[in-house]
Design a protein around this motif. Sequence first.
Motif, short mmCIF file in Angstrom:
data_model
loop_
_atom_site.label_atom_id
_atom_site.label_comp_id
_atom_site.label_asym_id
_atom_site.label_seq_id
_atom_site.Cartn_x
_atom_site.Cartn_y
_atom_site.Cartn_z
N ASP A 241 0.16 3.68 -2.67
CA ASP A 241 -1.26 3.90 -2.94
C ASP A 241 -1.70 5.20 -2.26
OD1 ASP A 241 -3.96 3.81 -3.39
OD2 ASP A 241 -4.26 1.78 -2.61
N ARG B 149 0.81 -1.22 0.00
CA ARG B 149 0.00 0.00 0.00
C ARG B 149 0.84 1.27 0.00
NH1 ARG B 149 -5.43 -0.20 -1.21
NH2 ARG B 149 -6.50 -1.86 -0.03
N ALA C 196 -6.40 -1.90 4.78
CA ALA C 196 -5.16 -2.16 4.06
C ALA C 196 -5.02 -3.64 3.71
CB ALA C 196 -3.96 -1.71 4.90
N ARG D 21 0.93 7.14 6.81
CA ARG D 21 1.44 5.96 6.11
C ARG D 21 2.70 5.45 6.79
NH1 ARG D 21 3.79 6.96 0.20
NH2 ARG D 21 5.28 8.11 1.49
N LYS E 1 -7.57 8.92 1.72
CA LYS E 1 -8.92 8.61 2.18
C LYS E 1 -8.93 8.28 3.67
CE LYS E 1 -12.68 5.27 1.53
NZ LYS E 1 -13.11 4.06 0.79
N GLU E 2 -7.95 7.50 4.12
CA GLU E 2 -7.95 7.04 5.51
C GLU E 2 -7.60 8.15 6.50
OE1 GLU E 2 -8.94 4.14 6.69
OE2 GLU E 2 -9.46 3.50 4.66
N PHE F 92 -5.35 5.70 -1.17
CA PHE F 92 -5.77 4.97 0.03
C PHE F 92 -5.45 5.77 1.28
CE2 PHE F 92 -4.54 2.22 3.57
CZ PHE F 92 -5.71 1.50 3.77
N TRP F 93 -4.23 6.27 1.40
CA TRP F 93 -3.82 7.00 2.60
C TRP F 93 -4.52 8.34 2.71
CZ3 TRP F 93 -1.92 3.97 6.01
CH2 TRP F 93 -1.18 2.85 5.63
N CYS G 177 -6.34 -5.30 -0.23
CA CYS G 177 -5.12 -5.49 -1.00
C CYS G 177 -5.31 -6.65 -1.97
CB CYS G 177 -3.94 -5.79 -0.07
SG CYS G 177 -2.36 -5.95 -0.92
#
Length: 363
Positions: free
Chosen positions: A235, A232, A348, A305, A241-242, A238-239, A352
Amino acid sequence: MSNLLFATPKEVTGWLSQLASGKRVLAPRQEGPSVVFRAYSAADLAAADVNALLKRSYSSPKQAMLPQCETLVAFKSEKDPEDMSKLVTTVENPCVAEPTVVFGGRPCDARGFVVLDRPYLEGKFKDPYYAARREATAIVTQACPTALNGCFCNWVGSDPADKEGSDVIFTAVDGGFVFEAVTEKGEALLAGAGFAAAADKAEAVAAAQAAAAEGLPAASTLDHIQEKVAARFTDTAFWDKETVKCLSCGCCTYICPTCQCFTITDEGSQLDGRRMRSWDSCMTPLFTMETSGHNPRPTKANRMRNRVSHKFSFYPERYDGFFSCVGCGRCVVSCPVSLDIRHMVKAAVEGCDLVFEDAPAAP
């Protein structure tokens, strides 16, 4: 279970008071809305209600080994009166490893010290300040009487009665507490306590510990988490969004039993001063700011992250699969915007697309 000892609440406070006559005793203390570890005097302990000493602390007791701020060296330079171009400099190491007992933490707190031990005590460079305090400190841990809302120690291979990192562990039963020495240091600590033998209370201890374990939420499947979190890393979406609601306040790192970032500063003048080590946070924008002005982690997504990756990927990669998270849930409970590391980890792993072949069955 062997060599179990039983003590009433009054006997416990009397024992702690006895210990405090020759050692520093750190235990939970209510301060305003928070419960933190503080030193108690022998008189305070003798008069204390043991239940007040067993409250779940807001912050971890890692300060016993890694103070929030400490002086590494103090220096003083004096000019030679016969030759003002010459200086005579003296350097002092003020570290004093005071004999200490950390009382009333939970198994996740004790495991936190084990996580810190690896970077501070293993490898080429051993931290002498941490090592001295670790040697001088005994850990007396309470097996969790119940699981709390943020607890997830079973996700990371632990449980509410885990003995790892403890010198003594004790469990609440009817009428008092049952103590068990885990290490030789723990045996020495209990030797003069005068507690009664309690082999007959082994079943009560097992029942209390099982009840606490049953209160935990179902463990999440973290198979191949080290590789999946690493996958990840690039990505960005992704981070982003989180961490969209993260404030970068750093609260999660300061109260964490395993976070270990620090900064070094010099205070005073060129002739008289000291070098300080203070806790720092990888979640703050200036932590990775370079002298050139470049910041390799310019956004909160970059920083989160790194934090999550360190706990579930970088640290396990270096230390034989051990996580740098003990599942205490403090970051979940105390985050002002309720950012939940459990959600990030599950997202995560479950989202994945890495595929791993199962290991072949043993012949």
